[in-house]
Design a protein around this motif. Sequence first.
Motif, PDB file in Angstrom:
ATOM      1  N   PRO A 139       0.835  -1.212   0.000  1.00  0.00           N
ATOM      2  CA  PRO A 139       0.000   0.000   0.000  1.00  0.00           C
ATOM      3  C   PRO A 139       0.869   1.261   0.000  1.00  0.00           C
ATOM      4  O   PRO A 139       1.757   1.420   0.844  1.00  0.00           O
ATOM      5  CB  PRO A 139      -0.799  -0.118   1.304  1.00  0.00           C
ATOM      6  CG  PRO A 139      -0.705  -1.562   1.694  1.00  0.00           C
ATOM      7  CD  PRO A 139       0.633  -2.014   1.216  1.00  0.00           C
ATOM      8  N   VAL A 140       0.620   2.144  -0.943  1.00  0.00           N
ATOM      9  CA  VAL A 140       1.335   3.418  -1.020  1.00  0.00           C
ATOM     10  C   VAL A 140       0.315   4.546  -1.146  1.00  0.00           C
ATOM     11  O   VAL A 140      -0.865   4.307  -1.409  1.00  0.00           O
ATOM     12  CB  VAL A 140       2.324   3.448  -2.211  1.00  0.00           C
ATOM     13  CG1 VAL A 140       3.442   2.432  -2.006  1.00  0.00           C
ATOM     14  CG2 VAL A 140       1.604   3.195  -3.534  1.00  0.00           C
ATOM     15  N   ALA A 141       0.798   5.768  -0.949  1.00  0.00           N
ATOM     16  CA  ALA A 141      -0.109   6.930  -0.973  1.00  0.00           C
ATOM     17  C   ALA A 141       0.483   8.006  -1.874  1.00  0.00           C
ATOM     18  O   ALA A 141       0.982   9.024  -1.400  1.00  0.00           O
ATOM     19  CB  ALA A 141      -0.327   7.457   0.439  1.00  0.00           C
ATOM     20  N   MET A 142       0.404   7.791  -3.181  1.00  0.00           N
ATOM     21  CA  MET A 142       0.912   8.769  -4.141  1.00  0.00           C
ATOM     22  C   MET A 142      -0.141   9.813  -4.508  1.00  0.00           C
ATOM     23  O   MET A 142       0.183  10.895  -4.972  1.00  0.00           O
ATOM     24  CB  MET A 142       1.400   8.051  -5.403  1.00  0.00           C
ATOM     25  CG  MET A 142       2.533   7.075  -5.167  1.00  0.00           C
ATOM     26  SD  MET A 142       3.099   6.306  -6.699  1.00  0.00           S
ATOM     27  CE  MET A 142       3.895   7.700  -7.518  1.00  0.00           C
ATOM     28  N   LEU A 143      -1.411   9.478  -4.308  1.00  0.00           N
ATOM     29  CA  LEU A 143      -2.498  10.364  -4.738  1.00  0.00           C
ATOM     30  C   LEU A 143      -3.199  11.024  -3.557  1.00  0.00           C
ATOM     31  O   LEU A 143      -4.378  11.367  -3.634  1.00  0.00           O
ATOM     32  CB  LEU A 143      -3.511   9.567  -5.576  1.00  0.00           C
ATOM     33  CG  LEU A 143      -2.934   8.926  -6.844  1.00  0.00           C
ATOM     34  CD1 LEU A 143      -3.993   8.079  -7.543  1.00  0.00           C
ATOM     35  CD2 LEU A 143      -2.411   9.988  -7.797  1.00  0.00           C
ATOM     36  N   THR A 144      -2.469  11.211  -2.469  1.00  0.00           N
ATOM     37  CA  THR A 144      -3.052  11.812  -1.266  1.00  0.00           C
ATOM     38  C   THR A 144      -3.706  13.167  -1.529  1.00  0.00           C
ATOM     39  O   THR A 144      -4.767  13.464  -0.968  1.00  0.00           O
ATOM     40  CB  THR A 144      -1.973  11.944  -0.168  1.00  0.00           C
ATOM     41  OG1 THR A 144      -1.522  10.628   0.187  1.00  0.00           O
ATOM     42  CG2 THR A 144      -2.527  12.619   1.066  1.00  0.00           C
ATOM     43  N   PRO A 145      -3.134  14.040  -2.383  1.00  0.00           N
ATOM     44  CA  PRO A 145      -3.770  15.351  -2.596  1.00  0.00           C
ATOM     45  C   PRO A 145      -5.020  15.316  -3.476  1.00  0.00           C
ATOM     46  O   PRO A 145      -5.625  16.361  -3.701  1.00  0.00           O
ATOM     47  CB  PRO A 145      -2.660  16.169  -3.301  1.00  0.00           C
ATOM     48  CG  PRO A 145      -1.389  15.403  -3.110  1.00  0.00           C
ATOM     49  CD  PRO A 145      -1.801  13.982  -3.034  1.00  0.00           C
TER      50      PRO A 145
END
Length: 326
Positions: A166-172
């Motif tokens: 799990p990664v968070a590249m699209l947080t914005p």
Amino acid sequence: MSSDQSPNIPDQGDRREAVREKAQQVRAKQSRARTMRRATITTAVVVVVAVVAVVVTWTVTSAASKPELSPAHVTDGGFAVTAVKGMAGADDASAPAPAPTASTAGRTASSPSPSASASATPQPGSVDIRVYVDYLAPGAEQFQSANAAQLTKWVTQDAATLTYYPVAMLTPKSNGTKYSLRAASAAACVATYSSDTFFAYNNALLTRQPDQGSDGLTDQQLADLAIASGAQSPKTVRSCIQNENYASWVKTSTDKALAGLPGTKDVALTSAPMILVNGQPYVGALGDPKEFAQFVLTIASDSYYSTSSPTPTPTPTPTPKATPKK
């Protein structure tokens, strides 16, 4: 009878003096009022700045003092799928299997050929599938929806290992709600406290993916979805998700992946999803299970032949015998 005394009427000069004195009094009063207003505003600004400083200091101090929690059952930032509980078709033998490719069909008769099972599914232990997933990425939903059935079959048959990162590249991309970060943290909660249902929850997060630009699911809704996916220890899982226990860990894991992926040759995370098969990135259509199956089988075949082909043993060169002197 006449009188020579004139009435006591102020002259013009006295009237002007009285007007000037009155004007001075008005100006002085207005000046005092302005001074008081400025003092009040200055005091209010000082108070607001002080309050903001206290809040910022408290926030920073709290963030610094809060330790970064690390989830359980994690290796190099990923969660291996060890069970497929809650997934429809987990025992369905009709799930599509990788089809033979031209590279395997064109081998010569003298080449060693794999067993019959290798032509249908990857050889056990020979294929390592890793999926770097952002739960707000449309491509991640496409890949999961198209390949969940055959991934389920391969894991069930021990034909491949499957790990999600799990990664968070699209947080914005979620109106400030940081949905990518919260969803990844929720997945880590389920992997920690209910690892057997992680695959089902991961699948649910993707197949029920919100649109980019929306608020996404709330923490309560993420917890409800985990419970609906069969998560054990529901109270613990819910608390972990709603407190976003692993948000900091997700940030750190994402930064590490952007710098470089373990077990690869100079490969870094550039987009999500990123799928690696034995360390090699898959660049085909995310929504085409047959193309992905062919890629997996090709990698499995290459791995099979590279490990099963005997290494030639160099033949020692005979040493010429010395000719005896006469």
